[in-house]
Design an enzyme around this catalytic site. Structure first.
Site, mmCIF file in Angstrom:
data_model
loop_
_atom_site.group_PDB
_atom_site.id
_atom_site.type_symbol
_atom_site.label_atom_id
_atom_site.label_comp_id
_atom_site.label_asym_id
_atom_site.label_seq_id
_atom_site.Cartn_x
_atom_site.Cartn_y
_atom_site.Cartn_z
ATOM 1 N N LYS A 5 18.954 45.121 57.396
ATOM 2 C CA LYS A 5 17.560 44.960 56.540
ATOM 3 C C LYS A 5 17.073 46.044 58.044
ATOM 4 C CE LYS A 5 18.264 40.926 59.285
ATOM 5 N NZ LYS A 5 18.957 39.407 58.885
ATOM 6 N N TYR A 232 1.642 52.123 87.471
ATOM 7 C CA TYR A 232 0.071 50.822 87.216
ATOM 8 C C TYR A 232 0.603 49.863 87.690
ATOM 9 C CZ TYR A 232 -1.481 53.664 82.850
ATOM 10 O OH TYR A 232 -1.841 55.099 82.396
ATOM 11 N N MET A 280 3.668 53.763 79.282
ATOM 12 C CA MET A 280 3.411 53.817 77.011
ATOM 13 C C MET A 280 4.830 55.257 76.779
ATOM 14 S SD MET A 280 0.469 55.045 74.065
ATOM 15 C CE MET A 280 -0.014 53.727 74.765
HETATM 16 C C1 LIG Z 1 20.136 39.502 59.304
HETATM 17 C C2 LIG Z 1 21.154 38.501 58.651
HETATM 18 C C3 LIG Z 1 22.521 38.848 58.716
HETATM 19 C C4 LIG Z 1 23.417 39.537 60.291
HETATM 20 O O1 LIG Z 1 22.860 38.889 61.186
HETATM 21 P P1 LIG Z 1 24.319 39.575 62.927
HETATM 22 O O2 LIG Z 1 23.437 38.605 63.927
HETATM 23 O O3 LIG Z 1 23.584 40.764 62.855
HETATM 24 O O4 LIG Z 1 25.239 39.586 62.306
HETATM 25 C C5 LIG Z 1 23.373 38.321 57.682
HETATM 26 N N1 LIG Z 1 22.116 36.698 57.241
HETATM 27 C C6 LIG Z 1 21.201 37.031 57.060
HETATM 28 C C7 LIG Z 1 20.287 36.240 56.315
HETATM 29 C C8 LIG Z 1 20.450 37.802 57.847
HETATM 30 O O5 LIG Z 1 19.498 37.723 57.373
#
Ligand SMILES: *Cc1c(COP(=O)(O)O)cnc(C)c1O
Length: 339
Positions: A5, A232, A280
């Site tokens: 994801k 800055y 930046m």
């Molecule tokens: C993001 C996620 C994972 C993976 O988690 P990690 O800590 O990166 O291993 C697994 N299950 C669900 C439901 C998630 O949202």
């Protein structure tokens, strides 16, 4: 189930999916848009939508595309049962076993299983739950969640597979690597695939190789006299004469602005530190101890020499967020054997 994801935690979802295609039995993403990016790139592996569908319209399309869905709330159960779909769907019904983010309470879970088991729109059923504290070795909350998951499933018709463990569970809780309440276990590793250990205390013995090497170069040099301040807010003032490098990387590339003076960084292969406030496009690095460094010297912001976890700690965040935020910089992909 490789979790890719959020553009594979900033690493590039299509590249990571191709690299993992022989290792993983499927890919988990958070939205239809992320799933379609993989399908459009020609990936035919199973894809699980971790939040399922957001509207009834989306569900119709998901069935046409043959994607797998997490169903985490009763409103989704209702839509799923009423829908006219191109095909029955692979459903991962999520239980809230103690994280209190997504999922049905054990009581509602039993009722939803009564509605969905054998329903014409359901091709298969995988119970899933998510752990809130698997990265906390001094808490038994992960085990409590697992026990509740198991006992709730024990009172229901058996499923072939269930899904529980994220990276922290896989690395820290051997008991949770096995299937719970089923024959097979879909583990869901995310961050560990990218080589950052989810448990900071274990970072010293981290057996994982970092995937992201975040590098830049020195593009200007400054000779500071005692009392000169840089950047800055004049946040850093030299307490002696010192040499400073200006690095072409800033928060627009994803380097955290919250990182403080002292955050580790490597120049010409030697560990040194960030100075002053990150801007930046640019940041400052201490070259007092690295006489060889000059214009064009390579700088590692994080990677093999500087673990992302260390930068994250110094910036008050986690490696997950650093990775997800990387942008603008060029993304080059190498065969790991050639790094
Ligand atoms: C993001 C996620 C994972 C993976 O988690 P990690 O800590 O990166 O291993 C697994 N299950 C669900 C439901 C998630 O949202």
């Amino acid at each position: 189930m490789a979790v890719i994801k959020a553009n594979a935690y900033g690493h590039g979802a299509v590249h990571c999916a191709r690299a993992l295609a022989n290792e993983a039995d499927g890919f988990a993403v958070s939205s239809l848009e992320e799933a379609m990016q993989l399908r459009d790139a020609g990936l035919t592996d199973p894809i699980l939508l971790l939040e399922g569908f957001f509207t009834a319209q989306e569900l119709t399309y998901i069935a046409e595309q043959d994607l797998w869905i997490v169903v985490h709330a009763q409103w989704q159960v209702d839509i799923l049962m009423a829908a006219k779909l191109a095909r029955p769907l692979h459903v991962w019904l999520k239980m809230d076993s103690g994280m209190h983010r997504l999922g049905l309470s054990p009581t509602d879970y039993r009722l939803a299983r009564g509605q969905l088991d054998g329903h014409k729109n359901v091709a298969s059923m995988v119970p899933i739950t998510h752990l809130a504290n698997a990265d906390n070795l001094s808490s038994d909350h992960a085990m409590q969640q697992a026990v509740l998951f198991q006992s709730t499933l024990a009172a229901l018709p058996a499923c072939r597979a269930s899904s529980l463990a994220n990276s922290a569970a896989l690395l820290a809780w051997p008991q949770l690597r096995q299937a719970i309440g089923s024959k097979q276990h879909w583990s869901r590793p995310g961050i560990m695939l990218y080589g950052a250990h989810p448990i900071i205390q274990s970072a010293q013995t981290n057996p994982l190789e970092p995937v992201m090497h975040f590098n830049s170069r020195i593009i200007a040099l400054r000779q500071l006299e005692k009392g000169d301040a840089i950047g800055y807010g004049s946040l850093f003032t030299a307490d002696k004469a010192m040499r400073v490098g200006v690095v072409a990387c800033g928060y627009a590339d994803g380097y955290p602005r919250s990182a403080k003076t002292g955050t580790p960084m490597a120049v010409d292969g030697q560990i040194t530190q960030l100075l002053g406030r990150v801007s930046m496009d640019l940041l400052y690095v201490d070259l007092s101890a690295i006489q060889t460094a000059g214009i064009n010297s390579p700088v590692e912001l994080w990677g093999k020499q500087v673990p992302a976890n260390m930068v994250a700690q110094s910036a008050g965040t986690i490696a997950y967020e650093l990775f997800c935020n990387t942008k603008r910089a060029h993304f080059d992909y190498f065969d790991p054997a050639n790094i």
